[in-house]
Design a protein around this motif. Structure first.
Motif, PDB file in Angstrom:
ATOM      1  N   GLU A   6       6.771  16.471 -10.158  1.00 19.00           N
ATOM      2  CA  GLU A   6       6.839  16.125  -8.732  1.00 19.00           C
ATOM      3  C   GLU A   6       5.711  15.162  -8.349  1.00 19.00           C
ATOM      4  N   THR A   7       4.500  15.462  -8.851  1.00 15.48           N
ATOM      5  CA  THR A   7       3.337  14.605  -8.583  1.00 15.48           C
ATOM      6  C   THR A   7       3.578  13.201  -9.123  1.00 15.48           C
ATOM      7  N   MET A   8       4.025  13.141 -10.377  1.00 17.64           N
ATOM      8  CA  MET A   8       4.238  11.847 -11.022  1.00 17.64           C
ATOM      9  C   MET A   8       5.359  11.057 -10.335  1.00 17.64           C
ATOM     10  N   ASP A   9       6.400  11.747  -9.897  1.00 20.35           N
ATOM     11  CA  ASP A   9       7.487  11.068  -9.185  1.00 20.35           C
ATOM     12  C   ASP A   9       6.970  10.389  -7.916  1.00 20.35           C
ATOM     13  N   ALA A  10       6.102  11.105  -7.192  1.00 18.39           N
ATOM     14  CA  ALA A  10       5.530  10.549  -5.956  1.00 18.39           C
ATOM     15  C   ALA A  10       4.689   9.307  -6.274  1.00 18.39           C
ATOM     16  N   LEU A  11       3.894   9.380  -7.329  1.00 22.07           N
ATOM     17  CA  LEU A  11       3.039   8.251  -7.713  1.00 22.07           C
ATOM     18  C   LEU A  11       3.875   7.050  -8.161  1.00 22.07           C
ATOM     19  N   LEU A  12       4.937   7.312  -8.922  1.00 21.01           N
ATOM     20  CA  LEU A  12       5.804   6.224  -9.395  1.00 21.01           C
ATOM     21  C   LEU A  12       6.516   5.554  -8.222  1.00 21.01           C
ATOM     22  N   GLU A  13       6.874   6.348  -7.210  1.00 23.13           N
ATOM     23  CA  GLU A  13       7.525   5.806  -6.015  1.00 23.13           C
ATOM     24  C   GLU A  13       6.560   4.896  -5.244  1.00 23.13           C
ATOM     25  N   LEU A  14       5.287   5.343  -5.103  1.00 27.36           N
ATOM     26  CA  LEU A  14       4.275   4.518  -4.421  1.00 27.36           C
ATOM     27  C   LEU A  14       4.054   3.206  -5.180  1.00 27.36           C
ATOM     28  N   LYS A  15       4.131   3.294  -6.496  1.00 30.71           N
ATOM     29  CA  LYS A  15       3.945   2.099  -7.336  1.00 30.71           C
ATOM     30  C   LYS A  15       5.115   1.134  -7.112  1.00 30.71           C
ATOM     31  N   LYS A  16       6.310   1.687  -7.046  1.00 35.93           N
ATOM     32  CA  LYS A  16       7.510   0.886  -6.819  1.00 35.93           C
ATOM     33  C   LYS A  16       7.430   0.172  -5.464  1.00 35.93           C
ATOM     34  N   GLN A  17       6.842   0.848  -4.494  1.00 34.68           N
ATOM     35  CA  GLN A  17       6.694   0.269  -3.145  1.00 34.68           C
ATOM     36  C   GLN A  17       5.557  -0.746  -3.057  1.00 34.68           C
ATOM     37  N   GLY A  18       4.752  -0.852  -4.123  1.00 34.01           N
ATOM     38  CA  GLY A  18       3.637  -1.807  -4.127  1.00 34.01           C
ATOM     39  C   GLY A  18       2.398  -1.299  -3.427  1.00 34.01           C
ATOM     40  N   LYS A  19       2.395  -0.005  -3.066  1.00 33.42           N
ATOM     41  CA  LYS A  19       1.210   0.547  -2.388  1.00 33.42           C
ATOM     42  C   LYS A  19       0.094   0.872  -3.385  1.00 33.42           C
ATOM     43  N   ILE A  20       0.482   1.164  -4.616  1.00 33.42           N
ATOM     44  CA  ILE A  20      -0.507   1.339  -5.691  1.00 33.42           C
ATOM     45  C   ILE A  20      -0.076   0.494  -6.881  1.00 33.42           C
ATOM     46  N   ARG A  21      -1.056   0.050  -7.668  1.00 35.17           N
ATOM     47  CA  ARG A  21      -0.723  -0.806  -8.816  1.00 35.17           C
ATOM     48  C   ARG A  21      -0.778  -0.059 -10.138  1.00 35.17           C
ATOM     49  N   ALA A  22      -1.553   1.014 -10.179  1.00 42.34           N
ATOM     50  CA  ALA A  22      -1.713   1.748 -11.440  1.00 42.34           C
ATOM     51  C   ALA A  22      -1.966   3.221 -11.128  1.00 42.34           C
ATOM     52  N   ILE A  23      -1.650   4.077 -12.103  1.00 42.11           N
ATOM     53  CA  ILE A  23      -1.744   5.531 -11.925  1.00 42.11           C
ATOM     54  C   ILE A  23      -2.825   6.097 -12.838  1.00 42.11           C
ATOM     55  N   GLY A  24      -3.677   6.942 -12.262  1.00 42.47           N
ATOM     56  CA  GLY A  24      -4.730   7.589 -13.046  1.00 42.47           C
ATOM     57  C   GLY A  24      -4.755   9.085 -12.805  1.00 42.47           C
ATOM     58  N   VAL A  25      -5.411   9.791 -13.703  1.00 43.52           N
ATOM     59  CA  VAL A  25      -5.611  11.238 -13.557  1.00 43.52           C
ATOM     60  C   VAL A  25      -7.094  11.521 -13.790  1.00 43.52           C
ATOM     61  N   SER A  26      -7.574  12.625 -13.241  1.00 40.13           N
ATOM     62  CA  SER A  26      -8.981  12.979 -13.436  1.00 40.13           C
ATOM     63  C   SER A  26      -9.109  14.482 -13.637  1.00 40.13           C
ATOM     64  N   ASN A  27     -10.144  14.859 -14.360  1.00 45.97           N
ATOM     65  CA  ASN A  27     -10.422  16.280 -14.599  1.00 45.97           C
ATOM     66  C   ASN A  27      -9.177  16.986 -15.148  1.00 45.97           C
ATOM     67  N   VAL A  28      -8.626  16.423 -16.213  1.00 41.79           N
ATOM     68  CA  VAL A  28      -7.422  17.001 -16.832  1.00 41.79           C
ATOM     69  C   VAL A  28      -7.730  17.548 -18.219  1.00 41.79           C
ATOM     70  N   SER A  29      -6.945  18.531 -18.618  1.00 40.33           N
ATOM     71  CA  SER A  29      -6.972  18.992 -20.005  1.00 40.33           C
ATOM     72  C   SER A  29      -6.054  18.057 -20.799  1.00 40.33           C
ATOM     73  N   PRO A  30      -6.222  17.998 -22.130  1.00 39.12           N
ATOM     74  CA  PRO A  30      -5.306  17.171 -22.924  1.00 39.12           C
ATOM     75  C   PRO A  30      -3.843  17.591 -22.699  1.00 39.12           C
ATOM     76  N   GLU A  31      -3.617  18.893 -22.505  1.00 42.78           N
ATOM     77  CA  GLU A  31      -2.246  19.395 -22.301  1.00 42.78           C
ATOM     78  C   GLU A  31      -1.649  18.837 -20.999  1.00 42.78           C
ATOM     79  N   THR A  32      -2.471  18.819 -19.936  1.00 44.70           N
ATOM     80  CA  THR A  32      -1.982  18.303 -18.652  1.00 44.70           C
ATOM     81  C   THR A  32      -1.730  16.796 -18.739  1.00 44.70           C
ATOM     82  N   LEU A  33      -2.613  16.074 -19.413  1.00 50.27           N
ATOM     83  CA  LEU A  33      -2.405  14.633 -19.582  1.00 50.27           C
ATOM     84  C   LEU A  33      -1.089  14.388 -20.336  1.00 50.27           C
ATOM     85  N   ALA A  34      -0.851  15.168 -21.384  1.00 52.43           N
ATOM     86  CA  ALA A  34       0.387  15.020 -22.165  1.00 52.43           C
ATOM     87  C   ALA A  34       1.612  15.243 -21.281  1.00 52.43           C
TER      88      ALA A  34
END
Length: 334
Positions: free
Chosen positions: A152-180
């Motif tokens: 759900e989080t990633m879908d929202a970010l991809l939609e913002l990217k499609k709209q041109g409101k963000i250019r790139a997606i990042g994550v912070s304070n993640v475990s390797p499992e969550t990043l995967a």
């Protein structure tokens, strides 16, 4: 050392996005004042502009840094210069809703970790207003939310990217499992994690995973909240809500260990004609685990000094020497 020599600043790319930025970034947490004993907006604006002048174009901020204060400062500083900067900000630490999980209190507001779709869209709009811009270069999930599916989080970010409101997606304070898990739902351009000479945990699993998927690693707290900037006066007191006042790493005993570390490092520092802080930032970049070393500053002098670390080049023998001296004096700090 010529601190205004932009040509010597190392450049890097933020993962699959192709966005180019300086290998040293300016972190603006302290500018928000919260947990740093207050702040000075005018000095912070000048520090951001001095960073740009010195070749640092990645400016990293977040809504939680002073409940919007840091983002507003960045917006003011970049008036007329937005095109010169690569702006990274974040989502997921919220005070407009009680959804998600309670994380901490800031200035009387309960702040929750929450990365639901509608909340991210709301946060993005608020950040755009404060930053006085119509796009964010890198949008990062600040802390992870166990109550919302990553999809759900990633879908929202991809939609913002499609709209041109963000250019790139990042994550912070993640475990390797969550990043995967994020990577299963779309491209991640950057992972922002704590990394310094005394915080190297991400080297084990997260950095290899990032390398495998072309995810840029942004290391925050490159100077370990100022601990690695140089010897700290034994009599220095941290006041107000400054987090260092209660941080055991800043104890008198640790300050003595750090003094011994810096004393032994002095000949190398002298030889390279740089400050201890610049030496530590150069180490962070030379180690190869991070693409960007994020360094906090509140005044122009700090910002310019940090930027000048971009022209300090460390050979393998210097890296080995720093590691050996650190192993001798700093292991117990970590």
């Amino acid at each position: 050392m010529n601190s205004s020599n932009n040509a010597s600043m190392k450049q890097t790319t933020l993962g699959p996005s192709g966005i180019e930025c300086s290998a040293i970034g300016l972190g603006t947490w302290a500018m928000g004042g919260w947990m740093w004993g207050g702040g000075d907006n005018a000095a912070a604006v000048l520090a951001i502009q001095a960073s740009l002048d010195a070749g640092v174009n990645l400016i990293d901020t977040a809504p939680a840094y002073g409940l919007g204060r840091s983002e507003s400062i960045v917006g003011t500083a970049l008036k007329g210069r937005r095109h010169e900067a690569v702006v990274a900000t974040k989502c997921g630490l919220v005070w407009h809703t009680q959804q998600g999980t309670h994380f901490f209190e800031e200035d009387g507001h309960p702040v929750h970790r929450y990365l639901g779709r509608e909340s991210i869209v709301h946060e993005c709009e608020e950040s755009l207003k404060r930053l006085q811009t119509d796009y964010i270069d890198l949008y990062i999930t600040h802390w992870q939310d166990s109550t919302t599916p990553v999809e759900e989080t990633m879908d929202a970010l991809l939609e913002l990217k499609k709209q041109g409101k963000i250019r790139a997606i990042g994550v912070s304070n993640v475990s390797p499992e969550t990043l995967a898990e994020y990577l299963r739902h779309g491209p991640v351009d950057a992972a922002q994690e704590r990394y310094s000479l005394i915080d190297r945990e991400i080297e084990q699993a997260l950095v290899p995973l990032c390398s495998e998927h072309d995810v840029a690693v942004l290391g925050y707290s490159s100077l370990a909240l100022g601990l690695l900037a140089g010897p700290i006066d034994p009599g220095r007191k941290f006041t107000g809500d400054d987090q260092r006042a209660s941080n055991p790493r800043f104890s008198a005993q640790n300050r003595a260990k750090l003094k011994a570390f810096f004393d032994e490092l002095e000949p190398l520092r002298k030889q390279l004609e740089c400050s201890f802080g610049q030496l530590m930032i150069a180490w962070t970049l030379a180690r190869g685990s991070v693409s960007v070393a994020l360094c906090g500053a509140r005044v122009s002098k700090q910002a310019v000094e940090n930027a000048a670390a971009g022209s300090v080049r460390l050979r393998d023998d210097a890296l080995q020497l720093i590691d050996a001296i650190a192993a001798k004096h700093l292991n117990a700090l970590a």
